[in-house]
Structures are given as C-alpha cells and as structure tokens.
Design a protein around this motif. Structure first.
Motif, PDB file in Angstrom:
ATOM      1  N   THR A  57       0.850  -1.190   0.000  1.00  0.00           N
ATOM      2  CA  THR A  57       0.000   0.000   0.000  1.00  0.00           C
ATOM      3  C   THR A  57       0.884   1.238   0.000  1.00  0.00           C
ATOM      4  OG1 THR A  57      -1.845   1.103   1.141  1.00  0.00           O
ATOM      5  CG2 THR A  57      -0.156   0.080   2.534  1.00  0.00           C
ATOM      6  N   ASP A  58       0.273   2.406  -0.183  1.00  0.00           N
ATOM      7  CA  ASP A  58       1.030   3.656  -0.149  1.00  0.00           C
ATOM      8  C   ASP A  58       0.210   4.730   0.559  1.00  0.00           C
ATOM      9  OD1 ASP A  58      -0.809   4.745  -2.085  1.00  0.00           O
ATOM     10  OD2 ASP A  58       0.356   3.776  -3.664  1.00  0.00           O
ATOM     11  N   THR A  59       0.851   5.837   0.881  1.00  0.00           N
ATOM     12  CA  THR A  59       0.207   6.885   1.674  1.00  0.00           C
ATOM     13  C   THR A  59      -0.995   7.518   0.980  1.00  0.00           C
ATOM     14  OG1 THR A  59       2.287   7.363   2.814  1.00  0.00           O
ATOM     15  CG2 THR A  59       0.579   9.059   2.894  1.00  0.00           C
ATOM     16  N   LEU A  89       4.262  -0.594   3.375  1.00  0.00           N
ATOM     17  CA  LEU A  89       4.086   0.776   2.908  1.00  0.00           C
ATOM     18  C   LEU A  89       5.266   1.175   2.032  1.00  0.00           C
ATOM     19  CD1 LEU A  89       2.170   3.240   3.231  1.00  0.00           C
ATOM     20  CD2 LEU A  89       3.689   4.018   5.072  1.00  0.00           C
ATOM     21  N   ILE A  90       4.971   1.628   0.817  1.00  0.00           N
ATOM     22  CA  ILE A  90       6.018   2.030  -0.120  1.00  0.00           C
ATOM     23  C   ILE A  90       5.744   3.445  -0.619  1.00  0.00           C
ATOM     24  CG2 ILE A  90       6.463  -0.338  -0.862  1.00  0.00           C
ATOM     25  CD1 ILE A  90       4.838   0.263  -3.384  1.00  0.00           C
ATOM     26  N   GLY A  91       6.714   4.029  -1.281  1.00  0.00           N
ATOM     27  CA  GLY A  91       6.536   5.347  -1.869  1.00  0.00           C
ATOM     28  C   GLY A  91       5.565   5.293  -3.041  1.00  0.00           C
ATOM     29  N   GLU A  92       4.869   6.395  -3.266  1.00  0.00           N
ATOM     30  CA  GLU A  92       3.827   6.432  -4.304  1.00  0.00           C
ATOM     31  C   GLU A  92       4.368   6.080  -5.679  1.00  0.00           C
ATOM     32  OE1 GLU A  92       0.559   9.601  -6.150  1.00  0.00           O
ATOM     33  OE2 GLU A  92       1.994  10.233  -4.612  1.00  0.00           O
ATOM     34  N   ALA A  94       7.176   4.284  -6.322  1.00  0.00           N
ATOM     35  CA  ALA A  94       8.224   3.270  -6.177  1.00  0.00           C
ATOM     36  C   ALA A  94       8.315   2.417  -7.438  1.00  0.00           C
ATOM     37  CB  ALA A  94       7.928   2.387  -4.971  1.00  0.00           C
ATOM     38  N   TYR A 119       1.204  -1.442  -9.172  1.00  0.00           N
ATOM     39  CA  TYR A 119       2.558  -1.932  -8.893  1.00  0.00           C
ATOM     40  C   TYR A 119       2.768  -3.340  -9.457  1.00  0.00           C
ATOM     41  CZ  TYR A 119       2.509   2.003  -5.636  1.00  0.00           C
ATOM     42  OH  TYR A 119       2.416   3.266  -5.080  1.00  0.00           O
TER      43      TYR A 119
END
Length: 322
Positions: A57-59, A89-92, A94, A119
């Motif tokens: 997921t991401d922010t 949690l990864i960067g938008e 990534a 992704y």
C-alpha cells in the motif's frame, strides 16, 4: 451464674465455612480467566508461527481509504483468516525493484502477497525472485497485465453494474413526485467509457425495477443542464460539478473513498479497494487460479430515508445477474 437462653442468639458461620462458601465462585472466575488466557495464548502463538499475508500500500491510498478504516479492515481480515496481515508501505512512485525489495524485507517467507494493479511490475519482479510465494495482483477494473508468475484477481464489473442498476431503479422510484408523475433521468458519469455489455448489465437492473427509460451516459467532466429532471446519479471514478450543487438527488458512487467523507447526496458506495477485497482474494488462491470479485457495498450512515428503502436496496444487492 445463669447463662442466657441460647435461643435468643443466631449461630454465626465459622471462618472455615465462610471461606468454603466463596470458593466455588472464585474457582469459576479463575477457571474462566485461565481459559481466556489459554485461548489468547494459542491465538497469539498461531499468529506468531504462521507466515503472514503481505499487502502493498502507499500513503495516498491510505489517506483516501481512511487510515482508521484500513486498520480496522486489517484486524478483521486477520481474525477471519487466522494469521497476520502486514502492511507494506512504499513510496507512491516506487519502481519495480523497490516494491520487490520492500516485500523481501517485510518477511522472508510470506503466505500470500497482495499487490495493487499500479505496482504489477514490482509484483512480477518479486514473483521472479520468489516463485514459491503466491503473488496476487488486485486489478480492480483494469485488464490483466499478464505479469509472469502472478495471479490476477479483478473486479466483477458486470455484476456490480447490474446491482447498481437495480439500486438506481429503486432510488429513482422514490424521487417521483407522485404515482402518475413521469420518472426523471438516470445519469451515469463514466471515468472510462462502458462497453455495450456493461451498459446492458446496468440497463437490465433498471428495467427489472420498472424503470423503462434508457440511462444517459456522460463523461465525468461533462455537465447536465436539466438537473431538476434527474431521479438518480451513478458515478464511476472522479467527482463532477454536479456534486458541488446543493441538491437532494440520490447518488450511487463507485469509489475507494471513505464513505464518511463523501457528499451527503451519496446513498450507496461500491468499493473494490485492495483492503476491501483482500480476504476474498486470499481465499481464491489455493486453486492457483485468478477470478473476479464483486465490490463490497456500503451505506453511509443516516442517508437512507426509511427502513423500507434500505431493506429493498439490501435485498437486491444480494442478487446474481444469472
């Protein structure tokens, strides 16, 4: 000396009697506490020993879906499947290597890996390195990207649209001024143009509720002048200027947004977000096949006028198109 007549005295219980009288209740409470501790320990042990499910997921998504809502959904999934569910949690933005690395760092041998469609390249990269781990792409309404080594799970759009048509027909019925009044239009704002098959599924739902007029299909950027002649609006994707007006027209929304943050016009939300469909996606995996999962539906609290309308809507939402 004469002793008092003992008949005037009530015999007091001896201390040993008092203790023995309290033991059964104490033992029962102690036993229940012990059972609770044992069950809690067994559950905690299972969560600790079983390999987890990882969900990427991401922010931006977490903000849209709602952080508290996401956490409650994570706990619900854990309780239902009996194993941990870990958020990765990864960067938008990534890249594939970063997605694969984040999953590798999260757990060395997860039970399942769930990755949102955006992704999918990272999912394929991870599957290449760890072919023994089932990797599921939660595709939503997107097409299968044919990522090697992964399993694609999409949204059952045909069924969703049929059910949306059924609900739109019910809501439109209650927007009429009287028994003999002519029903208004049903507008469908599309993020992407619906195929003829999808349009027919929606129209079929409307017809089964007695709504004979053909719905009008517009893009999300179009406006509609004759707003007073609208009985219901269905929206797929981004909002339109219609929602900015102070109207009482019921809206059915296809969105991942937290329903509590939506406009008061929104009566029903079809939600196919990764957190929402994760449990069913995990259940589809053992046969090594993908599938299509219908959206979950949510009624934002306090927005349906009567229990009768709410009951009718819930009833048709359980219907199958076949």
């Amino acid at each position: 000396m004469l002793l008092p007549d003992t008949a005037y005295f009530t015999e007091l219980p001896r201390p040993s009697m008092v203790i023995s009288m309290g033991i059964p209740g104490f033992r029962k409470r102690f036993l229940l506490l012990g059972i609770g501790v044992l069950l809690g320990g067994l559950l905690a042990g299972r969560y600790a020993l079983c390999s987890p499910v990882l969900l990427v997921t991401d922010t931006p998504f977490e903000t849209l879906y709602g952080p508290r809502r996401a956490e409650l959904k994570r706990i619900e999934i854990m309780l239902r499947i009996g194993r941990q569910v870990k958020r990765v949690l990864i960067g938008e933005n990534a890249g594939p290597d970063m997605v694969s690395f984040a999953l590798e760092e999260a757990h060395r041998s997860p039970y399942r890996v769930l990755v949102p469609y955006r992704y999918y390249e990272g999912a394929a990269r991870y599957a290449e390195h760890f072919p023994q781990v089932p990797v599921i792409i939660l595709g939503g309404r997107s097409q299968d990207p044919q990522a090697p080594g992964t399993i694609f799970v999409g949204t059952d759009t045909m069924l969703d649209l049929y059910r949306a048509g059924l609900c739109a027909g019910i809501l439109a019925e209650y927007q009429r001024d009287g028994e003999d009044s002519v029903p208004g239009e049903v507008l469908f704002f599309q993020n992407e143009r619906l195929t003829p098959e999808y349009q027919e599924a929606f129209s079929r739902g409307l017809r089964e509720q007695g709504f004979t007029k053909e719905p009008k299909y517009l893009t999300v950027h179009q406006d509609y002048a004759d707003i007073k002649y609208i009985s219901c609006i269905v929206m797929q994707g981004a909002g339109t200027s219609v929602l900015e007006r102070n109207l009482t027209i019921p809206v059915i929304l296809f969105s991942w947004i937290d329903p509590a943050l939506s406009s008061r016009m929104v009566k029903l939300v079809f939600d196919d977000a990764p957190w929402t469909l994760a449990r069913k996606a995990v259940a589809l995996i053992p046969d090594e096949q993908g599938g299509a999962i219908p959206s979950a539906w949510v009624f934002p609290e306090g927005r349906i006028a009567t229990k009768e309308v709410l009951g009718r809507l819930k009833k048709v939402l359980s219907k199958s198109i076949f």
